[in-house]
Design a protein around this motif. Structure first.
Motif, PDB file in Angstrom:
ATOM      1  N   VAL A   8       0.833  -1.202   0.000  1.00 39.13           N
ATOM      2  CA  VAL A   8       0.000   0.000   0.000  1.00 39.13           C
ATOM      3  C   VAL A   8       0.870   1.256   0.000  1.00 39.13           C
ATOM      4  CG1 VAL A   8      -1.741   1.284   1.304  1.00 39.13           C
ATOM      5  CG2 VAL A   8      -1.930  -1.188   1.085  1.00 39.13           C
ATOM      6  N   ILE A  20       3.772   5.886  -5.552  1.00 41.47           N
ATOM      7  CA  ILE A  20       3.563   6.010  -6.997  1.00 41.47           C
ATOM      8  C   ILE A  20       2.560   7.115  -7.299  1.00 41.47           C
ATOM      9  CG2 ILE A  20       2.551   4.859  -9.014  1.00 41.47           C
ATOM     10  CD1 ILE A  20       3.874   2.297  -8.092  1.00 41.47           C
ATOM     11  N   ALA A  21       1.472   7.167  -6.547  1.00 41.77           N
ATOM     12  CA  ALA A  21       0.467   8.220  -6.746  1.00 41.77           C
ATOM     13  C   ALA A  21       1.059   9.596  -6.446  1.00 41.77           C
ATOM     14  CB  ALA A  21      -0.748   7.952  -5.870  1.00 41.77           C
ATOM     15  N   PHE A  28       2.138   1.936  -3.521  1.00 45.54           N
ATOM     16  CA  PHE A  28       1.156   2.565  -4.404  1.00 45.54           C
ATOM     17  C   PHE A  28       0.913   4.034  -4.024  1.00 45.54           C
ATOM     18  CE2 PHE A  28      -0.112  -1.871  -5.414  1.00 45.54           C
ATOM     19  CZ  PHE A  28       0.150  -1.797  -6.775  1.00 45.54           C
TER      20      PHE A  28
END
Length: 129
Positions: free
Chosen positions: A9, A15-16, A12
């Protein structure tokens, strides 16, 4: 949430954050980039509160090795930056375009050593208490 889920999590979220900051930089909007960074940081902090540490993540030997590697990295990088910066500053008559890069390298070297001294002082105080 276990360690594996936490790392996935968090990956990600990072990455966002990168996508948001990259899009903001492409649009030349520093406020959106700063907002994306703070939103990602806030999301990771909230996620960390839900993370339950049930297993040992590293042992003492791993910490010692990482500490020695970080120390040697600073002790090699700082003089290299200082010497490189000094060389660029000294060559300002021949390479005038690189003079500012030389000053930046020299100041970075000083800043790196200053940070190292501050962190060593802080960690020694924490260990003494």
């Amino acid at each position: 949430m276990d360690n594996k889920q936490f790392k996935i999590v968090k990956f990600f979220i990072v990455i966002a954050m990168g996508a948001g900051i990259g899009a903001a930089v492409a649009e030349t909007s520093p406020l959106i980039a700063i907002a994306a960074w703070f939103a990602g940081l806030f999301a990771i902090l909230l996620l960390r509160k839900r993370y339950v540490r049930g297993e040992v993540e590293k042992d003492e030997m791993t910490g010692m090795i990482a500490g020695k590697a970080a120390y040697l990295t600073v002790m090699i990088a700082a003089p290299a930056l200082a010497v490189g910066g000094m060389a660029l500053i000294a060559a300002r008559e021949v390479l005038p375009a690189y003079e500012m890069a030389g000053y930046a390298m020299a100041y970075t070297s000083v800043g790196l050593l200053l940070l190292q001294v501050i962190f060593v002082t802080v960690f020694y105080r924490k260990m003494a208490d």
